[in-house]
Design a protein around this motif. Structure first.
Motif, PDB file in Angstrom:
ATOM      1  N   HIS A  77       0.885  -1.158   0.000  1.00 33.22           N
ATOM      2  CA  HIS A  77       0.000   0.000   0.000  1.00 33.22           C
ATOM      3  C   HIS A  77       0.923   1.209   0.000  1.00 33.22           C
ATOM      4  O   HIS A  77       1.569   1.524   1.008  1.00 33.22           O
ATOM      5  CB  HIS A  77      -0.920  -0.016   1.208  1.00 33.22           C
ATOM      6  N   HIS A  78       1.007   1.865  -1.142  1.00 36.80           N
ATOM      7  CA  HIS A  78       1.974   2.938  -1.384  1.00 36.80           C
ATOM      8  C   HIS A  78       1.273   4.292  -1.369  1.00 36.80           C
ATOM      9  O   HIS A  78       0.163   4.438  -1.871  1.00 36.80           O
ATOM     10  CB  HIS A  78       2.623   2.702  -2.758  1.00 36.80           C
ATOM     11  N   LEU A  79       1.949   5.277  -0.798  1.00 39.13           N
ATOM     12  CA  LEU A  79       1.494   6.663  -0.858  1.00 39.13           C
ATOM     13  C   LEU A  79       2.600   7.450  -1.553  1.00 39.13           C
ATOM     14  O   LEU A  79       3.725   7.536  -1.052  1.00 39.13           O
ATOM     15  CB  LEU A  79       1.232   7.227   0.537  1.00 39.13           C
ATOM     16  N   SER A  80       2.287   7.990  -2.725  1.00 44.11           N
ATOM     17  CA  SER A  80       3.287   8.725  -3.495  1.00 44.11           C
ATOM     18  C   SER A  80       3.662  10.010  -2.779  1.00 44.11           C
ATOM     19  O   SER A  80       2.907  10.511  -1.928  1.00 44.11           O
ATOM     20  CB  SER A  80       2.749   9.050  -4.890  1.00 44.11           C
ATOM     21  N   PRO A  81       4.821  10.604  -3.116  1.00 45.70           N
ATOM     22  CA  PRO A  81       5.196  11.885  -2.513  1.00 45.70           C
ATOM     23  C   PRO A  81       4.153  12.973  -2.765  1.00 45.70           C
ATOM     24  O   PRO A  81       4.053  13.927  -1.996  1.00 45.70           O
ATOM     25  CB  PRO A  81       6.523  12.227  -3.202  1.00 45.70           C
ATOM     26  N   GLU A  82       3.358  12.819  -3.832  1.00 48.42           N
ATOM     27  CA  GLU A  82       2.292  13.786  -4.141  1.00 48.42           C
ATOM     28  C   GLU A  82       1.011  13.511  -3.361  1.00 48.42           C
ATOM     29  O   GLU A  82       0.019  14.212  -3.525  1.00 48.42           O
ATOM     30  CB  GLU A  82       1.974  13.769  -5.639  1.00 48.42           C
ATOM     31  N   GLY A  83       1.022  12.462  -2.522  1.00 46.43           N
ATOM     32  CA  GLY A  83      -0.139  12.136  -1.702  1.00 46.43           C
ATOM     33  C   GLY A  83      -1.165  11.243  -2.368  1.00 46.43           C
ATOM     34  O   GLY A  83      -2.282  11.113  -1.881  1.00 46.43           O
ATOM     35  N   GLN A  84      -0.791  10.599  -3.487  1.00 51.48           N
ATOM     36  CA  GLN A  84      -1.713   9.709  -4.190  1.00 51.48           C
ATOM     37  C   GLN A  84      -1.498   8.259  -3.742  1.00 51.48           C
ATOM     38  O   GLN A  84      -0.409   7.716  -3.902  1.00 51.48           O
ATOM     39  CB  GLN A  84      -1.499   9.810  -5.706  1.00 51.48           C
ATOM     40  N   PRO A  85      -2.538   7.616  -3.197  1.00 55.11           N
ATOM     41  CA  PRO A  85      -2.386   6.215  -2.783  1.00 55.11           C
ATOM     42  C   PRO A  85      -2.454   5.273  -3.978  1.00 55.11           C
ATOM     43  O   PRO A  85      -3.114   5.552  -4.979  1.00 55.11           O
ATOM     44  CB  PRO A  85      -3.582   5.997  -1.853  1.00 55.11           C
ATOM     45  N   ARG A  86      -1.729   4.167  -3.867  1.00 53.79           N
ATOM     46  CA  ARG A  86      -1.722   3.116  -4.892  1.00 53.79           C
ATOM     47  C   ARG A  86      -1.616   1.788  -4.169  1.00 53.79           C
ATOM     48  O   ARG A  86      -1.078   1.716  -3.063  1.00 53.79           O
ATOM     49  CB  ARG A  86      -0.531   3.268  -5.832  1.00 53.79           C
ATOM     50  N   LEU A  87      -2.092   0.754  -4.807  1.00 52.04           N
ATOM     51  CA  LEU A  87      -1.947  -0.595  -4.283  1.00 52.04           C
ATOM     52  C   LEU A  87      -1.102  -1.372  -5.275  1.00 52.04           C
ATOM     53  O   LEU A  87      -1.485  -1.502  -6.443  1.00 52.04           O
ATOM     54  CB  LEU A  87      -3.312  -1.254  -4.094  1.00 52.04           C
ATOM     55  N   GLY A  88       0.059  -1.832  -4.853  1.00 51.79           N
ATOM     56  CA  GLY A  88       0.960  -2.583  -5.722  1.00 51.79           C
ATOM     57  C   GLY A  88       0.879  -4.058  -5.407  1.00 51.79           C
ATOM     58  O   GLY A  88       1.159  -4.483  -4.285  1.00 51.79           O
ATOM     59  N   VAL A  89       0.478  -4.844  -6.396  1.00 57.29           N
ATOM     60  CA  VAL A  89       0.429  -6.294  -6.264  1.00 57.29           C
ATOM     61  C   VAL A  89       1.665  -6.831  -6.976  1.00 57.29           C
ATOM     62  O   VAL A  89       1.842  -6.598  -8.176  1.00 57.29           O
ATOM     63  CB  VAL A  89      -0.861  -6.870  -6.879  1.00 57.29           C
ATOM     64  N   ASP A 136      11.996 -10.455   2.351  1.00 56.92           N
ATOM     65  CA  ASP A 136      11.817 -10.653   3.790  1.00 56.92           C
ATOM     66  C   ASP A 136      10.640 -11.573   4.118  1.00 56.92           C
ATOM     67  O   ASP A 136      10.372 -11.846   5.292  1.00 56.92           O
ATOM     68  CB  ASP A 136      11.607  -9.311   4.496  1.00 56.92           C
ATOM     69  N   GLY A 137       9.919 -12.034   3.104  1.00 55.75           N
ATOM     70  CA  GLY A 137       8.776 -12.920   3.331  1.00 55.75           C
ATOM     71  C   GLY A 137       7.574 -12.222   3.930  1.00 55.75           C
ATOM     72  O   GLY A 137       6.721 -12.864   4.554  1.00 55.75           O
ATOM     73  N   VAL A 138       7.484 -10.901   3.726  1.00 50.65           N
ATOM     74  CA  VAL A 138       6.367 -10.132   4.271  1.00 50.65           C
ATOM     75  C   VAL A 138       5.264 -10.058   3.214  1.00 50.65           C
ATOM     76  O   VAL A 138       5.494  -9.579   2.109  1.00 50.65           O
ATOM     77  CB  VAL A 138       6.827  -8.712   4.684  1.00 50.65           C
ATOM     78  N   GLY A 139       4.084 -10.526   3.549  1.00 47.73           N
ATOM     79  CA  GLY A 139       2.990 -10.610   2.589  1.00 47.73           C
ATOM     80  C   GLY A 139       2.349  -9.289   2.213  1.00 47.73           C
ATOM     81  O   GLY A 139       1.895  -9.109   1.093  1.00 47.73           O
ATOM     82  N   THR A 140       2.317  -8.342   3.150  1.00 48.97           N
ATOM     83  CA  THR A 140       1.763  -7.017   2.872  1.00 48.97           C
ATOM     84  C   THR A 140       2.592  -5.990   3.612  1.00 48.97           C
ATOM     85  O   THR A 140       3.114  -6.257   4.700  1.00 48.97           O
ATOM     86  CB  THR A 140       0.292  -6.882   3.322  1.00 48.97           C
ATOM     87  N   GLY A 141       2.693  -4.804   3.007  1.00 50.75           N
ATOM     88  CA  GLY A 141       3.467  -3.761   3.650  1.00 50.75           C
ATOM     89  C   GLY A 141       3.048  -2.386   3.194  1.00 50.75           C
ATOM     90  O   GLY A 141       2.198  -2.233   2.302  1.00 50.75           O
ATOM     91  N   LEU A 142       3.659  -1.399   3.810  1.00 53.09           N
ATOM     92  CA  LEU A 142       3.375   0.002   3.518  1.00 53.09           C
ATOM     93  C   LEU A 142       4.627   0.666   2.982  1.00 53.09           C
ATOM     94  O   LEU A 142       5.750   0.303   3.355  1.00 53.09           O
ATOM     95  CB  LEU A 142       2.932   0.723   4.785  1.00 53.09           C
ATOM     96  N   HIS A 143       4.421   1.663   2.121  1.00 53.69           N
ATOM     97  CA  HIS A 143       5.537   2.462   1.645  1.00 53.69           C
ATOM     98  C   HIS A 143       5.063   3.886   1.401  1.00 53.69           C
ATOM     99  O   HIS A 143       4.033   4.101   0.773  1.00 53.69           O
ATOM    100  CB  HIS A 143       6.119   1.891   0.347  1.00 53.69           C
ATOM    101  N   GLY A 144       5.805   4.850   1.930  1.00 56.85           N
ATOM    102  CA  GLY A 144       5.518   6.262   1.686  1.00 56.85           C
ATOM    103  C   GLY A 144       4.539   6.895   2.652  1.00 56.85           C
ATOM    104  O   GLY A 144       4.285   8.104   2.550  1.00 56.85           O
ATOM    105  N   TRP A 145       3.981   6.133   3.552  1.00 51.46           N
ATOM    106  CA  TRP A 145       3.030   6.679   4.505  1.00 51.46           C
ATOM    107  C   TRP A 145       3.779   7.385   5.623  1.00 51.46           C
ATOM    108  O   TRP A 145       4.951   7.124   5.859  1.00 51.46           O
ATOM    109  CB  TRP A 145       2.131   5.568   5.051  1.00 51.46           C
ATOM    110  N   PRO A 146       3.103   8.274   6.373  1.00 46.38           N
ATOM    111  CA  PRO A 146       3.753   8.995   7.480  1.00 46.38           C
ATOM    112  C   PRO A 146       4.437   8.053   8.454  1.00 46.38           C
ATOM    113  O   PRO A 146       4.092   6.869   8.563  1.00 46.38           O
ATOM    114  CB  PRO A 146       2.598   9.748   8.148  1.00 46.38           C
TER     115      PRO A 146
END
Length: 152
Positions: A77-89, A136-146
């Motif tokens: 679950h990515h949040l771009s520097p411009e504040g736009q969320p995206r879901l990367g599969v 790392d074997g992590v099934g879901t993660g976050l990127h770019g969030w506060p």
């Protein structure tokens, strides 16, 4: 009435050959040109994430993947520097048909087989995050969030 949350879905494919993965050098896209990413693209209306992965790899690097050879890698679950969320599969595959070539020279300057644990410094951070979570074997993660959100 409150609107439902909607997000762009990106589908990425980690093509693995031994300890190397295939990266595409973005060019002429208007987003992160000069940076490496995985073969990837946006999910289209009416398309499944599996069909999208197969289509994007075929369009970008001219190889064919059998759906049985696609393995779930991670979801970001990515949040771009411009504040736009995206879901990367993210999917991974170590078997495909054909030899990868740059099939979209108007959007890609080059292909690179890079050691998965030593990605180029100019790899798109969102891409790096998905690959790191996968390793790392992590099934879901976050990127770019506060900072309140865990790293992954």
């Amino acid at each position: 009435m409150k609107q439902r949350y909607q997000v762009t879905v990106d589908v990425h494919v980690i093509l693995e050959r031994g300890s190397d993965i295939l990266l595409c050098l973005r060019d002429g896209t208007g987003y992160r040109d000069g940076w490496f990413c995985l073969p990837s693209g946006h999910l289209e209306d009416g398309e499944t994430i599996i069909d999208c992965a197969i289509r994007e790899v075929r369009e970008e690097v001219a190889v064919t993947i059998d759906r049985r050879d696609l393995r779930p890698a991670t979801v970001v679950h990515h949040l771009s520097p411009e504040g736009q969320p995206r879901l990367g599969v993210f999917f991974s595959a170590s078997r495909w048909y054909g030899e990868p070539v740059n099939a979209e020279p108007a959007k890609c300057a080059d292909l690179l087989w890079a050691p998965v644990k030593q990605l180029p410094d100019n790899t798109v951070p969102y891409t790096t995050a998905g690959i790191s979570l996968y390793l790392d074997g992590v099934g879901t993660g976050l990127h770019g969030w506060p900072e309140l959100a865990p790293a992954h």
